[in-house]
Design a protein around this motif. Structure first.
Motif, PDB file in Angstrom:
ATOM      1  N   MET A   1       0.816  -1.210   0.000  1.00 14.13           N
ATOM      2  CA  MET A   1       0.000   0.000   0.000  1.00 14.13           C
ATOM      3  C   MET A   1       0.858   1.273   0.000  1.00 14.13           C
ATOM      4  SD  MET A   1      -3.202  -0.765  -0.163  1.00 14.13           S
ATOM      5  CE  MET A   1      -4.462   0.119   0.691  1.00 14.13           C
ATOM      6  N   LYS A   2       2.130   1.163   0.403  1.00 14.66           N
ATOM      7  CA  LYS A   2       2.991   2.347   0.398  1.00 14.66           C
ATOM      8  C   LYS A   2       3.090   2.942  -1.002  1.00 14.66           C
ATOM      9  CE  LYS A   2       6.083   0.794   4.035  1.00 14.66           C
ATOM     10  NZ  LYS A   2       7.473   0.433   4.352  1.00 14.66           N
ATOM     11  N   ILE A   3       3.205   2.078  -1.994  1.00 10.38           N
ATOM     12  CA  ILE A   3       3.358   2.554  -3.371  1.00 10.38           C
ATOM     13  C   ILE A   3       2.083   3.272  -3.815  1.00 10.38           C
ATOM     14  CG2 ILE A   3       3.926   1.917  -5.743  1.00 10.38           C
ATOM     15  CD1 ILE A   3       5.145  -0.702  -4.476  1.00 10.38           C
ATOM     16  N   ASN A   4       0.935   2.709  -3.447  1.00  8.78           N
ATOM     17  CA  ASN A   4      -0.340   3.362  -3.779  1.00  8.78           C
ATOM     18  C   ASN A   4      -0.331   4.810  -3.314  1.00  8.78           C
ATOM     19  OD1 ASN A   4      -0.816   0.518  -3.760  1.00  8.78           O
ATOM     20  ND2 ASN A   4      -3.003   0.864  -3.545  1.00  8.78           N
ATOM     21  N   TYR A   5       0.108   5.024  -2.085  1.00 10.36           N
ATOM     22  CA  TYR A   5       0.067   6.368  -1.518  1.00 10.36           C
ATOM     23  C   TYR A   5       1.110   7.291  -2.145  1.00 10.36           C
ATOM     24  CZ  TYR A   5      -3.527   4.611   1.444  1.00 10.36           C
ATOM     25  OH  TYR A   5      -4.709   4.057   1.880  1.00 10.36           O
ATOM     26  N   GLN A   6       2.201   6.727  -2.632  1.00 13.63           N
ATOM     27  CA  GLN A   6       3.163   7.540  -3.380  1.00 13.63           C
ATOM     28  C   GLN A   6       2.522   8.034  -4.679  1.00 13.63           C
ATOM     29  OE1 GLN A   6       6.345   8.607  -2.669  1.00 13.63           O
ATOM     30  NE2 GLN A   6       5.796   7.926  -0.620  1.00 13.63           N
ATOM     31  N   ILE A   7       1.791   7.159  -5.340  1.00 10.68           N
ATOM     32  CA  ILE A   7       1.104   7.554  -6.581  1.00 10.68           C
ATOM     33  C   ILE A   7       0.019   8.583  -6.269  1.00 10.68           C
ATOM     34  CG2 ILE A   7      -0.329   6.760  -8.508  1.00 10.68           C
ATOM     35  CD1 ILE A   7       1.193   4.052  -8.305  1.00 10.68           C
ATOM     36  N   ILE A   8      -0.732   8.342  -5.203  1.00 16.94           N
ATOM     37  CA  ILE A   8      -1.776   9.301  -4.798  1.00 16.94           C
ATOM     38  C   ILE A   8      -1.152  10.664  -4.518  1.00 16.94           C
ATOM     39  CG2 ILE A   8      -3.434   9.864  -2.964  1.00 16.94           C
ATOM     40  CD1 ILE A   8      -3.962   6.765  -2.786  1.00 16.94           C
ATOM     41  N   SER A   9      -0.015  10.672  -3.827  1.00 23.34           N
ATOM     42  CA  SER A   9       0.672  11.922  -3.521  1.00 23.34           C
ATOM     43  C   SER A   9       1.082  12.647  -4.809  1.00 23.34           C
ATOM     44  CB  SER A   9       1.897  11.635  -2.651  1.00 23.34           C
ATOM     45  OG  SER A   9       2.655  12.798  -2.465  1.00 23.34           O
ATOM     46  N   GLN A  10       1.601  11.911  -5.767  1.00 27.86           N
ATOM     47  CA  GLN A  10       1.991  12.513  -7.046  1.00 27.86           C
ATOM     48  C   GLN A  10       0.762  13.047  -7.790  1.00 27.86           C
ATOM     49  OE1 GLN A  10       5.124  13.101  -8.045  1.00 27.86           O
ATOM     50  NE2 GLN A  10       5.948  12.083  -6.241  1.00 27.86           N
ATOM     51  N   LEU A  11      -0.321  12.283  -7.768  1.00 24.60           N
ATOM     52  CA  LEU A  11      -1.560  12.738  -8.416  1.00 24.60           C
ATOM     53  C   LEU A  11      -2.076  14.018  -7.770  1.00 24.60           C
ATOM     54  CD1 LEU A  11      -3.464   9.360  -8.917  1.00 24.60           C
ATOM     55  CD2 LEU A  11      -2.690  10.912 -10.739  1.00 24.60           C
ATOM     56  N   HIS A  12      -1.973  14.081  -6.451  1.00 26.09           N
ATOM     57  CA  HIS A  12      -2.427  15.262  -5.732  1.00 26.09           C
ATOM     58  C   HIS A  12      -1.614  16.494  -6.147  1.00 26.09           C
ATOM     59  CE1 HIS A  12      -4.646  17.300  -2.611  1.00 26.09           C
ATOM     60  NE2 HIS A  12      -3.512  17.802  -2.165  1.00 26.09           N
ATOM     61  N   LYS A  13      -0.290  16.324  -6.229  1.00 21.55           N
ATOM     62  CA  LYS A  13       0.572  17.423  -6.675  1.00 21.55           C
ATOM     63  C   LYS A  13       0.212  17.846  -8.094  1.00 21.55           C
ATOM     64  CE  LYS A  13       4.492  15.800  -4.060  1.00 21.55           C
ATOM     65  NZ  LYS A  13       5.765  15.121  -4.133  1.00 21.55           N
ATOM     66  N   LEU A  14      -0.012  16.860  -8.948  1.00 16.05           N
ATOM     67  CA  LEU A  14      -0.370  17.140 -10.336  1.00 16.05           C
ATOM     68  C   LEU A  14      -1.678  17.919 -10.405  1.00 16.05           C
ATOM     69  CD1 LEU A  14       0.196  16.781 -13.365  1.00 16.05           C
ATOM     70  CD2 LEU A  14      -0.961  14.557 -13.211  1.00 16.05           C
ATOM     71  N   GLY A  15      -2.674  17.488  -9.643  1.00 17.92           N
ATOM     72  CA  GLY A  15      -3.963  18.177  -9.619  1.00 17.92           C
ATOM     73  C   GLY A  15      -3.839  19.617  -9.157  1.00 17.92           C
ATOM     74  N   LYS A  16      -3.021  19.853  -8.135  1.00 20.24           N
ATOM     75  CA  LYS A  16      -2.832  21.218  -7.638  1.00 20.24           C
ATOM     76  C   LYS A  16      -2.205  22.106  -8.712  1.00 20.24           C
ATOM     77  CE  LYS A  16      -1.739  22.151  -3.384  1.00 20.24           C
ATOM     78  NZ  LYS A  16      -1.074  22.223  -2.074  1.00 20.24           N
ATOM     79  N   ILE A  17      -1.246  21.584  -9.436  1.00 24.52           N
ATOM     80  CA  ILE A  17      -0.603  22.345 -10.508  1.00 24.52           C
ATOM     81  C   ILE A  17      -1.597  22.610 -11.636  1.00 24.52           C
ATOM     82  CG2 ILE A  17       1.178  22.260 -12.307  1.00 24.52           C
ATOM     83  CD1 ILE A  17       2.160  22.690  -9.341  1.00 24.52           C
TER      84      ILE A  17
END
Length: 166
Positions: A1-17
């Motif tokens: 599940m750690k990897i899932n949250y890394q992807i979620i974190s990247q998606l969140h950054k992408l969405g903010k940009i």
């Protein structure tokens, strides 16, 4: 599940940009991106994630045979909606233990190999960061008023290597 949250974190950054862009900036083709747009890189990234999370135990996963939903690259609002949905989906995603990866080698040949969902999550994460690096190039050259996080488009290993004195 750690990897899932890394992807979620990247998606969140992408969405903010992406929230800082106008629709025409999202869809504008850029010579720095070899004639593609930020939206096309977002679409590509989201489709790879979708390919993986739609693959069940024992099935064949093919990033090459993805749908290529052009609305994802032409509608900023839709892309942001899909990013939010993908974040939620990944939060509960349990990768399959055994899947088969199909990769097109040329017009008449392909390769199929055994893999697992966790390994493919790592691939998707790295692939996503690679495309975010390309988006970063476009942003830094065309949209300088948008403040990017210092880690946007960089893998953790690059960030670690850069902080180590030489």
């Amino acid at each position: 599940m750690k990897i899932n949250y890394q992807i979620i974190s990247q998606l969140h950054k992408l969405g903010k940009i992406l929230n800082e862009l106008k629709e025409e900036e999202f869809t504008e083709k850029d010579s720095l991106l070899c004639g593609s747009s930020v939206g096309q890189h977002v679409r590509h990234t989201l489709e790879f994630i979708e390919c993986l999370v739609n693959t069940k135990e024992g099935e064949i996963l093919s990033y090459d045979d993805r749908k290529r939903n052009l609305v994802l690259e032409s509608s900023l609002d839709f892309a942001l909606e899909v990013i939010a949905e993908t974040e939620l989906r990944l939060a509960g995603y349990i990768p399959p233990e055994k899947i088969r990866l199909k990769h097109i080698l040329n017009e008449s040949d392909h390769s199929i190999t055994d893999t697992c969902g966790e390994r493919e999550l790592l691939f998707v994460l790295d692939h996503m960061i690679h495309h975010m690096a390309l988006i970063r190039i476009a942003m830094e050259n065309k949209f300088q008023w948008i403040l990017l996080p210092v880690d946007f488009g960089y893998t953790p290993s690059t960030l670690i290597a850069r902080s180590v004195p030489r």
